[in-house]
Scaffold this active site. Structure first.
Site, PDB file in Angstrom:
ATOM      1  N   ASN A  62     -58.826   4.255  -7.605  1.00  0.00           N
ATOM      2  CA  ASN A  62     -58.276   5.234  -8.070  1.00  0.00           C
ATOM      3  C   ASN A  62     -58.269   4.964  -9.910  1.00  0.00           C
ATOM      4  OD1 ASN A  62     -56.234   3.395  -7.349  1.00  0.00           O
ATOM      5  ND2 ASN A  62     -54.601   4.544  -7.815  1.00  0.00           N
ATOM      6  N   GLU A  64     -56.588   6.602 -13.065  1.00  0.00           N
ATOM      7  CA  GLU A  64     -55.599   7.418 -13.714  1.00  0.00           C
ATOM      8  C   GLU A  64     -55.487   7.532 -15.185  1.00  0.00           C
ATOM      9  OE1 GLU A  64     -51.714   5.202 -12.457  1.00  0.00           O
ATOM     10  OE2 GLU A  64     -51.952   5.879 -10.329  1.00  0.00           O
ATOM     11  N   CYS A  73     -58.278  10.214  -7.285  1.00  0.00           N
ATOM     12  CA  CYS A  73     -57.925   9.502  -6.144  1.00  0.00           C
ATOM     13  C   CYS A  73     -59.198   8.509  -5.777  1.00  0.00           C
ATOM     14  CB  CYS A  73     -57.541  10.193  -4.953  1.00  0.00           C
ATOM     15  SG  CYS A  73     -56.092  10.993  -4.769  1.00  0.00           S
ATOM     16  N   GLU A  75     -60.402   7.804  -2.999  1.00  0.00           N
ATOM     17  CA  GLU A  75     -61.672   8.375  -1.930  1.00  0.00           C
ATOM     18  C   GLU A  75     -62.638   9.398  -2.568  1.00  0.00           C
ATOM     19  OE1 GLU A  75     -58.338   8.169  -1.929  1.00  0.00           O
ATOM     20  OE2 GLU A  75     -57.564   7.843   0.187  1.00  0.00           O
ATOM     21  N   CYS A 112     -54.768  11.137   0.920  1.00  0.00           N
ATOM     22  CA  CYS A 112     -53.758  12.431   0.581  1.00  0.00           C
ATOM     23  C   CYS A 112     -54.643  13.838   1.122  1.00  0.00           C
ATOM     24  CB  CYS A 112     -53.657  12.670  -0.878  1.00  0.00           C
ATOM     25  SG  CYS A 112     -54.836  13.231  -1.705  1.00  0.00           S
ATOM     26  N   CYS A 115     -57.938  14.653  -0.866  1.00  0.00           N
ATOM     27  CA  CYS A 115     -59.026  13.714  -0.498  1.00  0.00           C
ATOM     28  C   CYS A 115     -59.530  14.218   0.927  1.00  0.00           C
ATOM     29  CB  CYS A 115     -58.810  12.430  -0.392  1.00  0.00           C
ATOM     30  SG  CYS A 115     -58.443  11.878  -2.180  1.00  0.00           S
TER      31      CYS A 115
HETATM   32  N1  THU Z   1     -53.842   7.775  -4.529  1.00  0.00           N
HETATM   33  C1  THU Z   1     -55.586   7.773  -4.052  1.00  0.00           C
HETATM   34  O1  THU Z   1     -56.200   7.098  -4.664  1.00  0.00           O
HETATM   35  N2  THU Z   1     -55.609   8.148  -2.950  1.00  0.00           N
HETATM   36  C2  THU Z   1     -54.999   8.589  -2.133  1.00  0.00           C
HETATM   37  O2  THU Z   1     -55.463   9.252  -0.849  1.00  0.00           O
HETATM   38  C3  THU Z   1     -53.323   8.875  -2.338  1.00  0.00           C
HETATM   39  C4  THU Z   1     -53.181   8.542  -3.831  1.00  0.00           C
HETATM   40  C5  THU Z   1     -53.725   7.299  -5.820  1.00  0.00           C
HETATM   41  C6  THU Z   1     -53.655   8.449  -7.013  1.00  0.00           C
HETATM   42  C7  THU Z   1     -52.572   7.669  -7.825  1.00  0.00           C
HETATM   43  O3  THU Z   1     -53.352   7.233  -8.738  1.00  0.00           O
HETATM   44  C8  THU Z   1     -51.973   6.853  -7.058  1.00  0.00           C
HETATM   45  O4  THU Z   1     -52.763   6.848  -5.905  1.00  0.00           O
HETATM   46  C9  THU Z   1     -50.373   7.051  -6.764  1.00  0.00           C
HETATM   47  O5  THU Z   1     -50.500   8.563  -6.054  1.00  0.00           O
END
Ligand code: THU
Length: 160
Positions: A62, A64, A73, A75, A112, A115
């Site tokens: 991920n 940010e 994310c 994925e 999520c 994704c």
């Molecule tokens: N996140 C992912 O990388 N994958 C997911 O399926 C759920 C959330 C990341 C997004 C964000 O940077 C952090 O986790 C908190 O939500």
């Protein structure tokens, strides 16, 4: 009127010691990817490894951003990397590993909704299921046989 029922079969491994050698390699690659996550805001790091049909492994994590919605994310970073660089290769497996610097993530962390939808697009197009493994930092690993197991009654391009 008809009532229908959807059942989900999935495997729960008590930890990585129950994985096969090749699954364990994918697990380690997801952890390696997780360590490069850029998650200064949520402190929640996610790493992904994808196994392509040739045996090649693609990693992602991920990313940010100070403007929060601009992040992405792990994925989707990984699947879009695979789709943009190896568009003709099928994705066979995805391994997801999550951790947090705020607490020990001891539960499997599933992808999520956005994704799931994104991964489903590629699974459907390649006409081959993608096995999904997901875990936290410690403890159980869950495996489903397909993205669609995580997204029943999927919206896909056959509806357009
Ligand atoms: N996140 C992912 O990388 N994958 C997911 O399926 C759920 C959330 C990341 C997004 C964000 O940077 C952090 O986790 C908190 O939500």
């Amino acid at each position: 009127m008809t009532e229908k029922k959807i059942t989900l079969k999935f495997i729960v491994y008590k930890d990585s010691s129950e994985l096969s050698h090749s699954e364990n390699n994918l697990f380690l690659k997801a952890i390696e990817a997780r360590k490069n996550a850029y998650a200064p805001y949520s402190k929640f790091s996610v790493g992904v490894s994808l196994l392509l049909e040739t045996g090649k492994i693609i990693q992602g994590n991920n990313q940010e951003n100070a403007a929060y919605p601009s992040g992405m994310c792990a994925e989707r970073v990984a699947i879009w990397n695979a789709a943009s660089n190896y568009p003709d290769l099928k994705v066979e497996k995805i391994f997801i590993s999550a951790s947090s610097s705020k607490k020990t993530v001891d539960q499997p962390v599933s992808p999520c909704g956005s994704c799931r939808q994104t991964l489903a697009e590629y699974e459907i197009n390649q006409s081959h299921n993608i096995e999904v493994y997901f875990t936290g930092e410690t403890g159980k690993i869950i495996k489903t046989n397909s993205i669609r197991d995580l997204l029943p009654l999927v919206f896909d391009n056959s509806l357009l």
